[in-house]
Design a protein around this motif. Structure first.
Motif, PDB file in Angstrom:
ATOM      1  N   TYR A  94       0.836  -1.195   0.000  1.00  0.00           N
ATOM      2  CA  TYR A  94       0.000   0.000   0.000  1.00  0.00           C
ATOM      3  C   TYR A  94       0.873   1.248   0.000  1.00  0.00           C
ATOM      4  N   CYS A  95       0.469   2.248  -0.777  1.00  0.00           N
ATOM      5  CA  CYS A  95       1.114   3.540  -0.644  1.00  0.00           C
ATOM      6  C   CYS A  95       0.222   4.460   0.186  1.00  0.00           C
ATOM      7  N   ALA A  96       0.854   5.373   0.875  1.00  0.00           N
ATOM      8  CA  ALA A  96       0.151   6.286   1.761  1.00  0.00           C
ATOM      9  C   ALA A  96       0.794   7.650   1.674  1.00  0.00           C
ATOM     10  N   ALA A  97       0.021   8.676   2.013  1.00  0.00           N
ATOM     11  CA  ALA A  97       0.541  10.044   1.928  1.00  0.00           C
ATOM     12  C   ALA A  97      -0.013  10.895   3.055  1.00  0.00           C
ATOM     13  N   ARG A  98       0.758  11.923   3.375  1.00  0.00           N
ATOM     14  CA  ARG A  98       0.341  12.896   4.382  1.00  0.00           C
ATOM     15  C   ARG A  98       0.960  14.236   4.017  1.00  0.00           C
ATOM     16  N   SER A  99       0.159  15.282   4.139  1.00  0.00           N
ATOM     17  CA  SER A  99       0.653  16.630   3.867  1.00  0.00           C
ATOM     18  C   SER A  99       1.501  17.086   5.049  1.00  0.00           C
ATOM     19  N   THR A 100       2.834  17.096   4.854  1.00  0.00           N
ATOM     20  CA  THR A 100       3.752  17.405   5.933  1.00  0.00           C
ATOM     21  C   THR A 100       5.124  17.720   5.356  1.00  0.00           C
ATOM     22  N   THR A 101       5.932  18.423   6.139  1.00  0.00           N
ATOM     23  CA  THR A 101       7.301  18.694   5.712  1.00  0.00           C
ATOM     24  C   THR A 101       8.254  17.593   6.174  1.00  0.00           C
ATOM     25  N   SER A 102       7.764  16.700   7.008  1.00  0.00           N
ATOM     26  CA  SER A 102       8.596  15.621   7.540  1.00  0.00           C
ATOM     27  C   SER A 102       8.186  14.308   6.893  1.00  0.00           C
ATOM     28  N   TYR A 103       8.512  13.185   7.551  1.00  0.00           N
ATOM     29  CA  TYR A 103       7.991  11.898   7.126  1.00  0.00           C
ATOM     30  C   TYR A 103       7.792  11.036   8.364  1.00  0.00           C
ATOM     31  N   TYR A 104       7.021   9.980   8.227  1.00  0.00           N
ATOM     32  CA  TYR A 104       6.617   9.178   9.369  1.00  0.00           C
ATOM     33  C   TYR A 104       6.654   7.694   9.021  1.00  0.00           C
ATOM     34  N   THR A 105       6.731   6.877  10.063  1.00  0.00           N
ATOM     35  CA  THR A 105       6.787   5.434   9.850  1.00  0.00           C
ATOM     36  C   THR A 105       5.583   4.698  10.414  1.00  0.00           C
ATOM     37  N   ARG A 106       4.653   5.406  11.034  1.00  0.00           N
ATOM     38  CA  ARG A 106       3.488   4.746  11.617  1.00  0.00           C
ATOM     39  C   ARG A 106       2.270   4.915  10.720  1.00  0.00           C
ATOM     40  N   GLN A 107       1.479   3.878  10.643  1.00  0.00           N
ATOM     41  CA  GLN A 107       0.270   3.931   9.809  1.00  0.00           C
ATOM     42  C   GLN A 107      -0.624   5.097  10.213  1.00  0.00           C
ATOM     43  N   ARG A 108      -0.759   5.300  11.507  1.00  0.00           N
ATOM     44  CA  ARG A 108      -1.723   6.291  11.987  1.00  0.00           C
ATOM     45  C   ARG A 108      -1.327   7.711  11.626  1.00  0.00           C
ATOM     46  N   ASP A 109      -0.103   7.904  11.174  1.00  0.00           N
ATOM     47  CA  ASP A 109       0.338   9.230  10.775  1.00  0.00           C
ATOM     48  C   ASP A 109      -0.032   9.571   9.344  1.00  0.00           C
ATOM     49  N   TYR A 110      -0.581   8.622   8.608  1.00  0.00           N
ATOM     50  CA  TYR A 110      -0.950   8.842   7.208  1.00  0.00           C
ATOM     51  C   TYR A 110      -2.466   8.832   7.066  1.00  0.00           C
ATOM     52  N   ASN A 111      -2.982   9.804   6.340  1.00  0.00           N
ATOM     53  CA  ASN A 111      -4.435   9.924   6.208  1.00  0.00           C
ATOM     54  C   ASN A 111      -4.935   9.731   4.784  1.00  0.00           C
ATOM     55  N   HIS A 112      -4.042   9.395   3.872  1.00  0.00           N
ATOM     56  CA  HIS A 112      -4.451   9.082   2.508  1.00  0.00           C
ATOM     57  C   HIS A 112      -3.818   7.753   2.129  1.00  0.00           C
ATOM     58  N   TRP A 113      -4.631   6.840   1.592  1.00  0.00           N
ATOM     59  CA  TRP A 113      -4.157   5.492   1.270  1.00  0.00           C
ATOM     60  C   TRP A 113      -4.616   5.049  -0.108  1.00  0.00           C
ATOM     61  N   GLY A 114      -3.744   4.329  -0.778  1.00  0.00           N
ATOM     62  CA  GLY A 114      -4.114   3.684  -2.024  1.00  0.00           C
ATOM     63  C   GLY A 114      -4.755   2.334  -1.754  1.00  0.00           C
ATOM     64  N   GLN A 115      -5.176   1.656  -2.801  1.00  0.00           N
ATOM     65  CA  GLN A 115      -5.939   0.426  -2.659  1.00  0.00           C
ATOM     66  C   GLN A 115      -5.076  -0.822  -2.487  1.00  0.00           C
ATOM     67  N   GLY A 116      -3.785  -0.744  -2.708  1.00  0.00           N
ATOM     68  CA  GLY A 116      -2.931  -1.907  -2.547  1.00  0.00           C
ATOM     69  C   GLY A 116      -2.689  -2.655  -3.840  1.00  0.00           C
ATOM     70  N   THR A 117      -1.497  -3.233  -3.942  1.00  0.00           N
ATOM     71  CA  THR A 117      -1.145  -4.048  -5.093  1.00  0.00           C
ATOM     72  C   THR A 117      -0.415  -5.294  -4.584  1.00  0.00           C
ATOM     73  N   GLN A 118      -0.766  -6.449  -5.119  1.00  0.00           N
ATOM     74  CA  GLN A 118      -0.243  -7.715  -4.625  1.00  0.00           C
ATOM     75  C   GLN A 118       1.135  -8.006  -5.198  1.00  0.00           C
ATOM     76  N   VAL A 119       2.057  -8.345  -4.331  1.00  0.00           N
ATOM     77  CA  VAL A 119       3.388  -8.817  -4.726  1.00  0.00           C
ATOM     78  C   VAL A 119       3.543 -10.229  -4.195  1.00  0.00           C
ATOM     79  N   THR A 120       3.843 -11.158  -5.087  1.00  0.00           N
ATOM     80  CA  THR A 120       4.046 -12.549  -4.698  1.00  0.00           C
ATOM     81  C   THR A 120       5.419 -13.001  -5.184  1.00  0.00           C
ATOM     82  N   VAL A 121       6.218 -13.489  -4.251  1.00  0.00           N
ATOM     83  CA  VAL A 121       7.569 -13.940  -4.571  1.00  0.00           C
ATOM     84  C   VAL A 121       7.619 -15.451  -4.356  1.00  0.00           C
ATOM     85  N   SER A 122       7.877 -16.169  -5.412  1.00  0.00           N
ATOM     86  CA  SER A 122       7.931 -17.628  -5.324  1.00  0.00           C
ATOM     87  C   SER A 122       9.357 -18.095  -5.051  1.00  0.00           C
ATOM     88  N   SER A 123       9.468 -19.185  -4.328  1.00  0.00           N
ATOM     89  CA  SER A 123      10.796 -19.712  -3.970  1.00  0.00           C
ATOM     90  C   SER A 123      11.299 -20.701  -5.009  1.00  0.00           C
TER      91      SER A 123
END
Length: 123
Positions: A94-123
């Protein structure tokens, strides 16, 4: 701002993928951006973040040295370049965004989210 993630797919271990996060609405340059991921049966976890100018980045230890976050504000798009992929990287990203001059690592700090894209890595 509205976000749409794309670029996921199925790849073999050791392979690479590049995810994109297209933004629309307010100018993307106002927003810090981040990527999170959620593996099956697990909670969503932080992957990487970049400030609104693109000059500062921060990564989770699990992806440091293998993933690169970047952005092109002229194209209103953020990216996550992933190399040396491992089966444990399998997740919905998922990508996420927040209007800020800094950056954050917690989900709760982001208020805009995309829908997600699946990544599958086979062994």
């Amino acid at each position: 701002v509205q976000l749409q993630a794309s670029g996921g797919g199925l790849v073999q271990a050791g392979g690479s993928l590049e995810l994109s996060c297209a933004a629309s609405g307010r100018a993307f340059s106002y927003y810090a951006m981040a990527w999170f991921r959620q593996a099956p049966g697990k909670g969503r976890e932080f992957v990487a973040t970049i400030d609104r100018s693109g000059s500062s980045t921060y990564y989770a230890d699990s992806v440091k040295g293998r993933f690169t976050i970047s952005r092109d504000n002229a194209k209103n798009t953020g990216y996550l370049r992933m190399i040396s992929l491992k089966p444990e990287d399998t997740a919905v990203y998922y990508c996420a965004a927040r209007s800020t001059t800094s950056y954050y690592t917690r989900q709760r700090d982001y208020n805009h989210w995309g829908q997600g894209t699946q990544v599958t890595v086979s062994s």
